[in-house]
Design an enzyme around this catalytic site. Structure first.
Site, mmCIF file in Angstrom:
data_model
loop_
_atom_site.group_PDB
_atom_site.id
_atom_site.type_symbol
_atom_site.label_atom_id
_atom_site.label_comp_id
_atom_site.label_asym_id
_atom_site.label_seq_id
_atom_site.Cartn_x
_atom_site.Cartn_y
_atom_site.Cartn_z
ATOM 1 N N GLU A 1 -26.322 11.738 10.675
ATOM 2 C CA GLU A 1 -25.546 12.548 11.612
ATOM 3 C C GLU A 1 -24.054 12.245 11.534
ATOM 4 O OE1 GLU A 1 -26.512 14.956 13.440
ATOM 5 O OE2 GLU A 1 -24.961 15.185 14.983
ATOM 6 N N HIS B 1 -5.989 1.988 5.735
ATOM 7 C CA HIS B 1 -6.547 1.175 4.644
ATOM 8 C C HIS B 1 -7.346 0.031 5.267
ATOM 9 C CE1 HIS B 1 -7.268 -0.988 1.080
ATOM 10 N NE2 HIS B 1 -6.303 -1.858 1.186
ATOM 11 N N HIS C 1 -12.631 -4.280 -2.916
ATOM 12 C CA HIS C 1 -11.357 -4.254 -2.201
ATOM 13 C C HIS C 1 -11.468 -3.601 -0.817
ATOM 14 C CE1 HIS C 1 -6.767 -3.234 -2.698
ATOM 15 N NE2 HIS C 1 -7.105 -3.289 -1.446
ATOM 16 N N HIS D 1 -10.219 -3.179 4.814
ATOM 17 C CA HIS D 1 -10.885 -4.149 3.934
ATOM 18 C C HIS D 1 -12.291 -4.454 4.448
ATOM 19 C CE1 HIS D 1 -7.160 -6.192 1.856
ATOM 20 N NE2 HIS D 1 -7.204 -4.898 1.661
ATOM 21 N N CYS E 1 0.822 -1.222 0.000
ATOM 22 C CA CYS E 1 0.000 0.000 0.000
ATOM 23 C C CYS E 1 0.849 1.262 0.000
ATOM 24 C CB CYS E 1 -0.867 0.095 1.267
ATOM 25 S SG CYS E 1 -1.903 -1.306 1.572
#
Lengths: 217, 217, 217, 217
Positions: free
Chosen positions: D129, D101, D179, D103, D83
């Site tokens: 909200e 990140h 992903h 998943h 990443c």
């Protein structure tokens, strides 16, 4: 077997675990275990994930038609659980070693699926491996758990629960419509194993129905 | 009753528990408790599962129309929660002992089910045992929780929430459309018990609707 | 690599973690790991979240067609897991370093989606990043996991599981209809990673189907 | 601000928390945080709930087009996360303080709802909200999060992610079809708050759609 001296702490530990499973939120549900000296039971209306060993009652196992307190909890404000006569049904009629009462939302949804208006009936499942965790059941058997109608006061369930126990000698559980399930076993481990298997079966059956993959519900 | 000296730590512990329940993620939601010396309240916009006792505000319980800080937190960057006037509604109008604000997704889904366009209305359920955890309710009663429309700023809810409290004297909660729920009680235990029971009722009602087993929604 | 002396404690720790994931409730499921001195395996029919290091069996890795106990657990009442011949399939046919057996409800729902009557078949998914966690798979591949029919006794699955392993050399898992999944890998980390990825893929596929967004199921 | 000496332990703690939320199972997902001395990043392909502080890389924040390791982890087998170029997009283009990140299955379902064939598009929600937890958004705004198509290798997402960042200056997240999601913020607290709010919005939107209560999806 677990020694009596360890039962109050065990009850607290199991209540915390059941809270994590969603069985005893909002002070509902509970567990009792039969020891050498009596029946150990969590008190009524307390936060189950926060009870302490000194909150646990010991009741007389030789008086299963009444309710005789052998050892009250340290805090005199605590009362015996409303479930006591229902727990005692299983001790008296089945010689249970432990009884669990769960308010799991899966129990409520499963009962509604088979008794849409809260009427007496029975939950059914088949073809699931986890059925093997239930006394005498195989994965290809049809499991039938009786459903009784709910009543305004918990103690008023005593008679219809006793009727359901008598009518279903092959299972160790009674569902209460809109309410939850009572499950027992010869030991606290058997009671807990059956309670976990049933919760799984309730959930799987509801999910299969939702997916349109359960032909019989 | 919990001593004032223990309230800051209790608030932190409850916030961690509520985080686990999905009520206060993303810094949302919170809890305040009335003690002897004032009203203890978590600060605004902080990670609720990570607050420390020294982050807790103590506000003046004798000034429930305003907001007077008696003891500020150690960190001077912290601000009083945006929920403060809404919490104070329950302290002022109902003499509450504690107020919980949850952003549970079940509260939002349940409100949407009964107010599809976010308009004022009321959530309804019946026939569920967990209704007994609510003040004065039985399992065969119909529970109605008012729903108010959301507003751009949290403080702008003050008036409509007060209106809903006045119009529904029999319940201790107000749903806010698209937002969450405010729940209170005489003590923090009663407030938490009612918050857990309501979350269960919101979830069960949504799930029953999804299963096509709730005739009235 | 994890030293043999640490494997019993690791098995207990992983069982507690799998319990939290819903893979081993009601005493079901389990894990075994191949060490230098043999194959370490949790016992049959015990609460997986409560096993202790001294409960773990060590079996002879040089006798993968039989079942030779090298080191029995301290408690002589414990029996070797019913899964042993199924675990050994993966050790013998694939030279696995560890095998996990999960009763996850997602595995059961996913298998039912593709084998509505519990018949042999295969689960399929594609287009999901988590497929990359499976040996040799990319996110645009189609993943096919064999489904075998369940049998009354776990040991009776041995032959059909071996057939499925042989027929699907590109994957390290076999689904059992109404039951769960067996997953393995070269090391316990690879086995666990593949088990987590598969559970995710089962869940995502079921949820996408429920949303009407999976064209192929 | 968190001191650099504390960042490796913080990354481990957050990874354990994210594992509990279902964001980083199967070694997927991760987090990186910019410190005084560089960018701290978890390694590639390891069990996120088990990483140790000594596993964390420190990368050169003055070379955001490349990838210069300032401090490698103790274990020389560990590699920089796949990443990394995607994390660096947010550091370079938005001067982010941290990037997460996830998943989460909710991110995948939400993206599929708006991009049924995995094509580029955008997720939308409004009236919730929890939108207030996103930079500059109110509860009555429409939130649009760009969706980019997935690619065989994670690094191949770099360009299309950069394009989406440029095209959506008002949000701090990019969804990747099938992903997961990348989310960032000025600090790790802001990044985590936005990641929690987005996960909630993804879930609420999917659930509302499933209930037939979301007119616009």
């Amino acid at each position: 077997m677990t020694r009596d001296a360890d039962l109050p702490a065990l009850i607290c530990e199991l209540c915390r675990q059941f809270y994590g499973l969603g069985w005893v939120s909002g002070t509902g549900g509970g567990i009792s275990i039969r020891g050498e000296s009596g029946i150990f039971m969590a008190p009524s209306g307390v936060q189950k994930e926060r009870i302490a060993p000194e909150d646990v009652f010991v009741l007389d196992a030789s008086d299963l038609s009444g309710c005789t307190v052998l050892t009250p909890p340290a805090n005199s404000n605590l009362r015996v659980s409303e479930c006591q006569p229902l727990f005692f049904n299983a001790y008296r009629m089945r010689d249970a070693g432990a009884v669990i009462h769960s308010h799991s939302v899966w129990a409520v949804l499963a009962a509604r699926l088979f008794s849409p208006r809260g009427e007496p009936g029975s939950f059914e499942c088949q073809g699931l491996e986890m059925q093997k965790g239930l006394r005498g059941k195989g994965c290809f058997d049809t499991v039938r758990i009786p459903i009784i109608a709910n009543t305004p006061r918990e103690a008023q369930l005593t008679e219809s629960m006793a009727g359901a126990i008598e009518a279903h000698p092959d299972v160790d559980a009674v569902l209460v419509a809109g309410h939850g399930v009572y499950v027992w076993g010869d030991t606290w481990i058997k009671a807990k194993t059956q309670a976990e298997c049933l919760d799984y079966l309730f959930r799987a059956t509801v999910e299969l129905h939702r997916l349109g993959l359960q032909g019989d519900a």
